[in-house]
Write a protein that holds these residues in place. Structure first.
Motif, PDB file in Angstrom:
ATOM      1  N   LEU A 134       0.955  -1.159  -0.089  1.00  0.00           N
ATOM      2  CA  LEU A 134      -0.022   0.265   0.016  1.00  0.00           C
ATOM      3  C   LEU A 134       0.629   1.011   0.061  1.00  0.00           C
ATOM      4  O   LEU A 134       1.665   1.285   0.966  1.00  0.00           O
ATOM      5  CB  LEU A 134      -1.007   0.059   1.169  1.00  0.00           C
ATOM      6  CG  LEU A 134      -1.976   1.179   1.273  1.00  0.00           C
ATOM      7  CD1 LEU A 134      -3.260   0.491   1.805  1.00  0.00           C
ATOM      8  CD2 LEU A 134      -1.504   2.303   2.141  1.00  0.00           C
ATOM      9  N   THR A 135       0.810   2.184  -0.947  1.00  0.00           N
ATOM     10  CA  THR A 135       1.403   3.349  -1.027  1.00  0.00           C
ATOM     11  C   THR A 135       0.457   4.584  -1.328  1.00  0.00           C
ATOM     12  O   THR A 135      -0.438   4.297  -1.899  1.00  0.00           O
ATOM     13  CB  THR A 135       2.759   3.313  -1.837  1.00  0.00           C
ATOM     14  OG1 THR A 135       3.587   4.468  -1.719  1.00  0.00           O
ATOM     15  CG2 THR A 135       2.093   2.999  -3.337  1.00  0.00           C
ATOM     16  N   LEU A 136       0.911   5.829  -1.089  1.00  0.00           N
ATOM     17  CA  LEU A 136       0.190   6.825  -1.691  1.00  0.00           C
ATOM     18  C   LEU A 136       1.194   8.182  -1.360  1.00  0.00           C
ATOM     19  O   LEU A 136       2.132   7.879  -1.090  1.00  0.00           O
ATOM     20  CB  LEU A 136      -1.168   7.078  -0.530  1.00  0.00           C
ATOM     21  CG  LEU A 136      -0.974   6.611   1.000  1.00  0.00           C
ATOM     22  CD1 LEU A 136      -0.267   7.800   1.649  1.00  0.00           C
ATOM     23  CD2 LEU A 136      -2.401   6.722   1.491  1.00  0.00           C
ATOM     24  N   LEU A 147      -3.709   5.443   8.953  1.00  0.00           N
ATOM     25  CA  LEU A 147      -4.041   4.795   7.682  1.00  0.00           C
ATOM     26  C   LEU A 147      -5.173   3.610   8.044  1.00  0.00           C
ATOM     27  O   LEU A 147      -5.931   3.516   7.152  1.00  0.00           O
ATOM     28  CB  LEU A 147      -2.625   4.088   7.169  1.00  0.00           C
ATOM     29  CG  LEU A 147      -1.763   4.790   6.546  1.00  0.00           C
ATOM     30  CD1 LEU A 147      -0.566   4.264   6.181  1.00  0.00           C
ATOM     31  CD2 LEU A 147      -2.224   5.725   5.272  1.00  0.00           C
ATOM     32  N   ILE A 148      -4.679   3.028   9.119  1.00  0.00           N
ATOM     33  CA  ILE A 148      -5.812   2.009   9.721  1.00  0.00           C
ATOM     34  C   ILE A 148      -7.332   2.605   9.949  1.00  0.00           C
ATOM     35  O   ILE A 148      -8.141   2.244   9.666  1.00  0.00           O
ATOM     36  CB  ILE A 148      -5.108   1.178  10.773  1.00  0.00           C
ATOM     37  CG1 ILE A 148      -3.896   0.500  10.530  1.00  0.00           C
ATOM     38  CG2 ILE A 148      -6.150   0.367  11.477  1.00  0.00           C
ATOM     39  CD1 ILE A 148      -3.183  -0.422  11.568  1.00  0.00           C
ATOM     40  N   SER A 149      -6.915   3.718  10.736  1.00  0.00           N
ATOM     41  CA  SER A 149      -8.097   4.331  11.453  1.00  0.00           C
ATOM     42  C   SER A 149      -9.029   5.026  10.196  1.00  0.00           C
ATOM     43  O   SER A 149     -10.217   5.201  10.400  1.00  0.00           O
ATOM     44  CB  SER A 149      -7.726   5.572  12.248  1.00  0.00           C
ATOM     45  OG  SER A 149      -7.006   5.065  13.328  1.00  0.00           O
ATOM     46  N   THR A 155      -2.847   3.726  -4.765  1.00  0.00           N
ATOM     47  CA  THR A 155      -2.851   3.249  -6.026  1.00  0.00           C
ATOM     48  C   THR A 155      -2.656   1.662  -6.275  1.00  0.00           C
ATOM     49  O   THR A 155      -2.624   1.259  -7.576  1.00  0.00           O
ATOM     50  CB  THR A 155      -1.575   4.104  -6.917  1.00  0.00           C
ATOM     51  OG1 THR A 155      -0.276   3.610  -6.039  1.00  0.00           O
ATOM     52  CG2 THR A 155      -1.785   5.454  -6.840  1.00  0.00           C
ATOM     53  N   GLN A 156      -2.600   0.790  -5.202  1.00  0.00           N
ATOM     54  CA  GLN A 156      -2.463  -0.569  -5.472  1.00  0.00           C
ATOM     55  C   GLN A 156      -3.618  -1.425  -5.096  1.00  0.00           C
ATOM     56  O   GLN A 156      -3.630  -2.526  -4.790  1.00  0.00           O
ATOM     57  CB  GLN A 156      -1.130  -1.178  -4.753  1.00  0.00           C
ATOM     58  CG  GLN A 156       0.007  -0.244  -5.196  1.00  0.00           C
ATOM     59  CD  GLN A 156       1.361  -0.573  -4.268  1.00  0.00           C
ATOM     60  OE1 GLN A 156       1.176  -0.461  -2.988  1.00  0.00           O
ATOM     61  NE2 GLN A 156       2.428  -1.082  -4.922  1.00  0.00           N
ATOM     62  N   VAL A 157      -4.683  -0.598  -4.731  1.00  0.00           N
ATOM     63  CA  VAL A 157      -5.829  -1.307  -3.948  1.00  0.00           C
ATOM     64  C   VAL A 157      -6.506  -2.239  -5.117  1.00  0.00           C
ATOM     65  O   VAL A 157      -7.307  -3.149  -4.898  1.00  0.00           O
ATOM     66  CB  VAL A 157      -6.935  -0.251  -3.633  1.00  0.00           C
ATOM     67  CG1 VAL A 157      -8.299  -0.833  -3.244  1.00  0.00           C
ATOM     68  CG2 VAL A 157      -6.444   0.586  -2.488  1.00  0.00           C
ATOM     69  N   LEU A 158      -6.378  -1.970  -6.504  1.00  0.00           N
ATOM     70  CA  LEU A 158      -7.013  -2.836  -7.418  1.00  0.00           C
ATOM     71  C   LEU A 158      -6.325  -4.360  -7.305  1.00  0.00           C
ATOM     72  O   LEU A 158      -7.377  -5.217  -7.512  1.00  0.00           O
ATOM     73  CB  LEU A 158      -6.303  -2.457  -8.886  1.00  0.00           C
ATOM     74  CG  LEU A 158      -6.729  -3.282 -10.214  1.00  0.00           C
ATOM     75  CD1 LEU A 158      -8.153  -3.453 -10.303  1.00  0.00           C
ATOM     76  CD2 LEU A 158      -6.085  -2.471 -11.491  1.00  0.00           C
TER      77      LEU A 158
END
Length: 477
Positions: A134-136, A147-149, A155-158
């Motif tokens: 996971l990156t942004l 990030l958890i909250s 860009t890698q959710v796909l």
């Protein structure tokens, strides 16, 4: 001593000089969200160094009825980490809790505290020839707890899913100071509710995430980054389906951007250039990725993807990045869209999703609908087409005054966009959270049964409304 003075004295004794400050100059940078849209006041900034200190502090807050606003990197998009103007709350910074407690290369797991910066996590994984999927854009300031909250995307959710899919275990402190310890990852566990999932995306309203166990993947051995020009957003949908068929699990990212957005970036970023010779109504950025097992086949896979896309008439023009430096230049064009738009003038931004299969159709219908309803505006949609999530921005007419326009016409536009999204069966928040920015809109448009369940859970875990009050959960009307 007043109750506030007693609380501050006890908190100071608990946390020490480094752990608690009331200095206005030290508080000031953390009282406004990074976009400058929300500001508030706080009686103090607490910076505990351990979970035990967070627990003891929450017990003090419960005793004195002091609200708590948890804060990670203060890089959220919805004002979810900003206190209100009353000055009754304390800011709770998790930035001192930045230890990596365990990294198990064989199990591909890492346990880290909430204040660990995303980029630091990436670097720690890379040392073991692993990666965190996971990156942004804000990876240099965003924290794991934040990030958890917010159940962050990127860009890698796909291929890999949002933050929720990366979390194997959680440690959190609840409103009464008790510690929820579920850090040990179990592949199968049927002991009732999966409570860690309840905390993910709760924006600090149900508990304060202090640590997490996250999954890691083998490091990438190679990647191929492609840029294509297309005639329409519906053609982009067809190209996505084609890419999924040809590339399968190698498809890591699929981002769309309209002609206007690319032109804005080219004008904004010195030295930037379009990857293609001519201008196209829509542009697509595709990333294929492979670990060591699939690296040798990746160049041919990328070539096959483009050749078959041309044969099928899906693209007008396309190219493959010649090297990693050029690949980064392609991604820079995508990442700089929001800053380039800000340079053009006022705008209202919407982080929306509809069912993946309908997103292209939604964009094709919503853009002219908004521009017709609000003359002289320009609507642009860009982002994660493969996730059913685009950033739908509406740019103000020429001459609009920043601040004034957003508070007047901008509010009406946002309400209209949210109405459209709801009619299409979508969500007004795909990856940026609700915070205080969209809380009232969620109350207006949310399903009454779901809202009632949210309020019931909030009341059960935080009956005194001490955890991040005024965020996420709409009040009863």
């Amino acid at each position: 001593m007043t109750d506030q003075e007693q609380f501050l004295a006890a908190a100071s004794l608990l946390l020490g000089e480094r752990g608690l400050t009331c200095d206005p100059e030290l508080l000031q940078p953390w009282l406004t969200d990074w976009r400058g849209r929300f500001s508030g006041q706080a009686m103090a900034l607490a910076s505990p160094a351990t979970t035990a200190e967070v627990s003891a502090l929450m017990k003090l807050c419960a005793k004195f009825a002091v609200p708590v606003v948890p804060q990670g990197g203060n890089s959220g998009m919805s004002g979810g980490a900003t206190p209100d103007e009353s000055g009754h709350a304390i800011l709770l910074s998790l930035r001192r809790m930045n230890a990596i407690r365990r990294l198990d290369p064989a199990a591909r797991e890492i346990t880290c505290e909430a204040g660990v910066i995303l980029q630091t996590l990436h670097e720690a994984a890379a040392v073991e020839n692993l990666r965190f999927p996971l990156t942004l854009g804000g990876k240099g300031s965003a924290t794991i707890g934040g990030l958890i909250s917010t159940n962050a995307g990127g860009t890698q959710v796909l291929r890999h899913g949002s933050m929720r899919a990366q979390v194997l275990g959680i440690e959190a402190v609840l409103a009464d100071g008790s510690v929820f310890d579920a850090l040990v990852p179990l592949k199968k566990d049927n002991r009732g509710f999966d409570l860690k999932q309840l905390l993910i995306g709760s924006e600090g309203t149900l508990g304060i995430v202090t640590a997490a166990t996250l999954r890691l993947l083998p490091a990438l051995a190679d990647r191929a980054v492609l840029w294509a020009g297309l005639e329409s957003v519906t053609a982009a949908r067809s190209l996505l389906l084609h890419s999924e068929k040809i590339a399968g699990d190698a498809l890591e990212g699929f981002e769309i951007m309209p002609r206007h957005s690319l032109a804005a970036v080219l004008a904004h970023v010195p030295g930037s250039r379009s990857p293609l010779q001519g201008a196209h109504e829509w542009n697509v950025l595709i990333e294929l990725a492979a670990d060591a097992a699939g690296a040798d086949a990746l160049p041919n896979l990328a070539q096959t993807l483009l050749e078959t896309a041309f044969e099928a008439g899906l693209v007008e023009d396309a190219t493959i990045a010649a090297n990693d430096a050029q690949a980064e230049q392609f991604w820079l064009l995508r990442d700089e869209i929001a800053p380039a738009e800000r340079a053009l003038g006022p705008a209202v931004q919407h982080d929306i999703s509809v069912p993946v299969a309908r997103m292209a159709e939604f964009v094709a219908a919503a853009v002219p609908d908004v521009e017709s309803r609000f003359p002289s505006t320009r609507a642009v949609a860009f982002g994660h087409l493969g996730d059913g999530n685009v950033h739908f921005h509406v740019l103000a007419p020429a001459g609009a005054v920043r601040g004034e326009w957003e508070a007047t016409d901008g509010k009406a536009i946002s309400a209209f966009v949210h109405d459209l999204v709801t009619q299409w069966g979508g969500s007004i928040s795909a990856e940026h959270g609700i915070g205080q920015l969209k809380r009232d809109e969620l109350g207006r448009l949310g399903d009454p049964v779901q809202l009632a369940m949210m309020r019931a859970v909030k009341h059960a875990l935080d009956p005194g409304d001490l955890l991040n009050p005024g965020k996420l959960v709409p009040p009863c009307t």
